[in-house]
Design a protein around this motif. Structure first.
Motif, PDB file in Angstrom:
ATOM      1  N   THR A   7      44.409  32.229  41.530  1.00  0.00           N
ATOM      2  CA  THR A   7      43.317  31.774  42.345  1.00  0.00           C
ATOM      3  C   THR A   7      43.139  32.675  43.509  1.00  0.00           C
ATOM      4  OG1 THR A   7      44.215  29.658  41.811  1.00  0.00           O
ATOM      5  CG2 THR A   7      42.601  29.802  43.630  1.00  0.00           C
ATOM      6  N   GLU A   8      41.906  33.376  43.463  1.00  0.00           N
ATOM      7  CA  GLU A   8      41.555  34.223  44.495  1.00  0.00           C
ATOM      8  C   GLU A   8      42.777  35.127  44.771  1.00  0.00           C
ATOM      9  OE1 GLU A   8      38.705  34.246  46.635  1.00  0.00           O
ATOM     10  OE2 GLU A   8      38.102  33.118  44.846  1.00  0.00           O
ATOM     11  N   LEU A   9      42.856  35.820  43.978  1.00  0.00           N
ATOM     12  CA  LEU A   9      44.256  36.955  43.901  1.00  0.00           C
ATOM     13  C   LEU A   9      43.914  37.995  44.659  1.00  0.00           C
ATOM     14  CD1 LEU A   9      47.291  37.059  43.050  1.00  0.00           C
ATOM     15  CD2 LEU A   9      46.456  38.199  41.078  1.00  0.00           C
ATOM     16  N   VAL A  10      44.192  38.615  45.659  1.00  0.00           N
ATOM     17  CA  VAL A  10      44.112  40.049  46.372  1.00  0.00           C
ATOM     18  C   VAL A  10      45.477  40.786  46.371  1.00  0.00           C
ATOM     19  CG1 VAL A  10      43.619  41.079  48.467  1.00  0.00           C
ATOM     20  CG2 VAL A  10      42.375  38.901  47.776  1.00  0.00           C
ATOM     21  N   LYS A  11      45.291  41.735  46.044  1.00  0.00           N
ATOM     22  CA  LYS A  11      46.692  42.803  46.033  1.00  0.00           C
ATOM     23  C   LYS A  11      46.218  44.149  46.870  1.00  0.00           C
ATOM     24  CE  LYS A  11      50.764  44.742  45.624  1.00  0.00           C
ATOM     25  NZ  LYS A  11      51.766  44.160  46.341  1.00  0.00           N
ATOM     26  N   THR A  12      46.767  44.351  47.980  1.00  0.00           N
ATOM     27  CA  THR A  12      46.288  45.702  48.655  1.00  0.00           C
ATOM     28  C   THR A  12      47.266  46.512  48.771  1.00  0.00           C
ATOM     29  OG1 THR A  12      44.875  44.315  49.953  1.00  0.00           O
ATOM     30  CG2 THR A  12      45.036  46.242  50.736  1.00  0.00           C
ATOM     31  N   TYR A  13      47.255  47.717  48.438  1.00  0.00           N
ATOM     32  CA  TYR A  13      48.309  48.804  48.613  1.00  0.00           C
ATOM     33  C   TYR A  13      47.863  49.634  49.753  1.00  0.00           C
ATOM     34  CZ  TYR A  13      49.906  48.058  43.878  1.00  0.00           C
ATOM     35  OH  TYR A  13      50.555  47.407  42.702  1.00  0.00           O
ATOM     36  N   GLY A  14      48.777  49.954  50.680  1.00  0.00           N
ATOM     37  CA  GLY A  14      48.788  50.802  51.869  1.00  0.00           C
ATOM     38  C   GLY A  14      47.930  49.956  52.918  1.00  0.00           C
ATOM     39  N   SER A  15      47.513  50.707  54.048  1.00  0.00           N
ATOM     40  CA  SER A  15      47.165  49.861  55.097  1.00  0.00           C
ATOM     41  C   SER A  15      45.687  51.020  55.633  1.00  0.00           C
ATOM     42  CB  SER A  15      47.832  49.441  56.065  1.00  0.00           C
ATOM     43  OG  SER A  15      48.586  50.574  56.734  1.00  0.00           O
ATOM     44  N   GLY A  25      40.461  39.681  44.616  1.00  0.00           N
ATOM     45  CA  GLY A  25      39.761  38.058  44.782  1.00  0.00           C
ATOM     46  C   GLY A  25      39.414  38.059  43.313  1.00  0.00           C
ATOM     47  N   VAL A  26      40.650  37.958  42.403  1.00  0.00           N
ATOM     48  CA  VAL A  26      40.535  37.414  41.026  1.00  0.00           C
ATOM     49  C   VAL A  26      40.786  35.824  40.815  1.00  0.00           C
ATOM     50  CG1 VAL A  26      41.057  38.041  38.689  1.00  0.00           C
ATOM     51  CG2 VAL A  26      40.489  39.742  39.934  1.00  0.00           C
ATOM     52  N   SER A  27      40.162  35.109  40.213  1.00  0.00           N
ATOM     53  CA  SER A  27      40.384  33.764  39.890  1.00  0.00           C
ATOM     54  C   SER A  27      40.355  33.796  38.446  1.00  0.00           C
ATOM     55  CB  SER A  27      39.758  32.696  40.382  1.00  0.00           C
ATOM     56  OG  SER A  27      39.821  32.720  41.903  1.00  0.00           O
ATOM     57  N   ALA A  28      41.373  33.338  37.647  1.00  0.00           N
ATOM     58  CA  ALA A  28      41.242  33.140  35.900  1.00  0.00           C
ATOM     59  C   ALA A  28      42.431  32.311  35.621  1.00  0.00           C
ATOM     60  CB  ALA A  28      41.461  34.525  35.466  1.00  0.00           C
ATOM     61  N   THR A  29      42.211  31.680  34.612  1.00  0.00           N
ATOM     62  CA  THR A  29      43.026  30.471  33.780  1.00  0.00           C
ATOM     63  C   THR A  29      43.398  31.270  32.491  1.00  0.00           C
ATOM     64  OG1 THR A  29      42.372  28.982  35.339  1.00  0.00           O
ATOM     65  CG2 THR A  29      43.234  28.259  33.114  1.00  0.00           C
ATOM     66  N   PHE A  30      44.794  31.209  32.093  1.00  0.00           N
ATOM     67  CA  PHE A  30      44.890  31.479  31.053  1.00  0.00           C
ATOM     68  C   PHE A  30      45.409  30.384  30.237  1.00  0.00           C
ATOM     69  CE2 PHE A  30      45.117  35.063  33.646  1.00  0.00           C
ATOM     70  CZ  PHE A  30      44.583  35.978  32.928  1.00  0.00           C
ATOM     71  N   ASP A  31      44.838  30.012  29.033  1.00  0.00           N
ATOM     72  CA  ASP A  31      45.067  28.628  28.620  1.00  0.00           C
ATOM     73  C   ASP A  31      46.249  28.968  27.525  1.00  0.00           C
ATOM     74  OD1 ASP A  31      42.987  27.209  29.647  1.00  0.00           O
ATOM     75  OD2 ASP A  31      41.638  27.718  28.102  1.00  0.00           O
ATOM     76  N   ARG A  32      46.938  27.602  27.278  1.00  0.00           N
ATOM     77  CA  ARG A  32      48.269  27.544  26.366  1.00  0.00           C
ATOM     78  C   ARG A  32      47.669  28.081  24.880  1.00  0.00           C
ATOM     79  NH1 ARG A  32      52.397  25.601  28.915  1.00  0.00           N
ATOM     80  NH2 ARG A  32      51.732  24.389  30.887  1.00  0.00           N
ATOM     81  N   GLY A  33      48.520  28.807  24.174  1.00  0.00           N
ATOM     82  CA  GLY A  33      47.950  28.939  22.659  1.00  0.00           C
ATOM     83  C   GLY A  33      47.075  30.213  22.528  1.00  0.00           C
ATOM     84  N   ARG A  34      46.698  30.689  23.530  1.00  0.00           N
ATOM     85  CA  ARG A  34      45.492  31.834  23.338  1.00  0.00           C
ATOM     86  C   ARG A  34      46.191  33.292  23.700  1.00  0.00           C
ATOM     87  NH1 ARG A  34      39.931  31.116  25.607  1.00  0.00           N
ATOM     88  NH2 ARG A  34      39.097  31.777  23.713  1.00  0.00           N
ATOM     89  N   PHE A  35      45.526  34.276  23.272  1.00  0.00           N
ATOM     90  CA  PHE A  35      45.635  35.521  23.021  1.00  0.00           C
ATOM     91  C   PHE A  35      44.592  36.234  23.971  1.00  0.00           C
ATOM     92  CE2 PHE A  35      46.717  39.319  20.256  1.00  0.00           C
ATOM     93  CZ  PHE A  35      47.147  40.191  21.241  1.00  0.00           C
ATOM     94  N   VAL A  59      51.968  39.342  46.177  1.00  0.00           N
ATOM     95  CA  VAL A  59      50.741  39.551  46.188  1.00  0.00           C
ATOM     96  C   VAL A  59      50.108  39.534  47.669  1.00  0.00           C
ATOM     97  CG1 VAL A  59      50.233  38.217  44.233  1.00  0.00           C
ATOM     98  CG2 VAL A  59      50.029  37.050  46.484  1.00  0.00           C
ATOM     99  N   THR A  60      49.187  40.117  47.992  1.00  0.00           N
ATOM    100  CA  THR A  60      48.790  40.018  49.420  1.00  0.00           C
ATOM    101  C   THR A  60      48.074  38.629  49.887  1.00  0.00           C
ATOM    102  OG1 THR A  60      48.132  42.482  49.375  1.00  0.00           O
ATOM    103  CG2 THR A  60      47.293  41.296  51.112  1.00  0.00           C
ATOM    104  N   SER A  61      47.206  38.063  49.073  1.00  0.00           N
ATOM    105  CA  SER A  61      46.733  36.563  49.278  1.00  0.00           C
ATOM    106  C   SER A  61      46.557  35.947  47.988  1.00  0.00           C
ATOM    107  CB  SER A  61      45.850  36.622  50.324  1.00  0.00           C
ATOM    108  OG  SER A  61      44.429  37.193  49.761  1.00  0.00           O
ATOM    109  N   GLY A  62      46.231  34.797  47.959  1.00  0.00           N
ATOM    110  CA  GLY A  62      46.146  33.956  46.705  1.00  0.00           C
ATOM    111  C   GLY A  62      47.104  33.412  46.131  1.00  0.00           C
TER     112      GLY A  62
END
Ligand SMILES: Nc1ncnc2c1ncn2[C@@H]1O[C@H](COP(=O)(O)OP(=O)(O)OP(=O)(O)O)[C@@H](O)[C@H]1O
Length: 225
Positions: A7-15, A25-35, A59-62
């Motif tokens: 949910t609202e995933l952010v990963k920042t490297y460096g500053s 800012g990625v949101s995604a759901t990975f359902d069971r039993g899926r490839f 993670v940086t946030s999310g």
């Protein structure tokens, strides 16, 4: 609820000026039993996204959940337990222990977690993967394709909530690669496993039920079949 959610995933490297928002800012759901295959150009954030999902990178946030457990903010120790108990990994370089036989490599994660491998499950996985006659061999005595099948059996042996595969066919010839991808697909469709695979390879992604495409740290395409 999915096997894995971001949910609202952010990963920042460096500053500052030199910072890179590898996951933006990625949101995604990975359902069971899926490839699911994660694709995208080099530098688009595929590996970073998967490492965050698997609890291999902070993670940086999310937030991220695996099997309903929020993993962001867990202590290192708790996170190690989640990875050990709930996640299976398949890497490009197989990552088998050279001094152990195939059988010992397969049962090691369960033993580390203090469990015995369910014999019925072991036999089923070994049968699907066709490695029953190679179990007493060490990795150096196996072909690349056989080693990757052992790595897949190891990942399956704890019945994890999710298997993360990072370019699992990157070191294999096309025939062995196709076999490993068929087995990954079988583990989803016959065993109900959940698989998330990073790949550059369009023909590898064709084995998946869903393809997410990243560009500049964002999902730009999400296709299911
Ligand atoms: N440890 C790090 N420190 C700084 N920047 C990093 C680090 N790891 C990745 N990056 C940067 O984050 C961005 C995303 O990289 P990432 O490796 O996740 O992309 P990728 O899509 O997996 O690429 P590839 O297909 O080449 O493996 C890139 O700009 C990369 O340079």
């Amino acid at each position: 609820m999915g096997a894995v959610t971001a949910t609202e995933l952010v990963k920042t490297y460096g500053s500052g000026d030199r910072s890179v928002r590898a996951v933006d800012g990625v949101s995604a759901t990975f359902d069971r039993g899926r490839f699911t295959a994660i694709m995208g150009p080099s530098g688009s954030g595929k590996s970073t996204f998967m490492h965050c999902l698997a609890g291999l990178d902070t993670v940086t946030s999310g937030s991220i959940t695996i099997g309903g457990t929020e993993i962001t903010g867990l202590s290192d120790r708790a996170l190690t337990a989640v990875r050990r108990d709930r996640v299976g990994f398949v890497f490009q370089s197989f990552n088998l222990l050279p001094q152990l036989t195939a059988r010992q490599n397969i049962t090691l994660p369960a033993e580390l977690a203090g469990r015995t491998v369910d014999q019925g499950m072991f036999d089923q996985v070994v049968g699907i993967l066709g490695i029953g006659d190679r179990l007493d061999h060490r990795p150096a005595e196996l072909s690349g394709g056989q080693q990757q099948r052992v790595a897949l059996a190891r990942a399956l042996s704890t019945r994890p909530d999710v298997i993360f595969a990072d370019e699992p066919t990157g070191n294999l010839d096309s025939r062995s690669g196709a076999e490993v991808l068929s087995f990954l697909r079988d583990s989803v469709h016959r065993l109900g496993q959940t698989v998330v695979m990073v790949t550059h390879d369009q023909s590898a992604a064709a084995y998946a039920d869903r393809v997410l495409v990243l560009a500049d740290g964002r999902i730009v395409q999400d296709t299911s079949r």
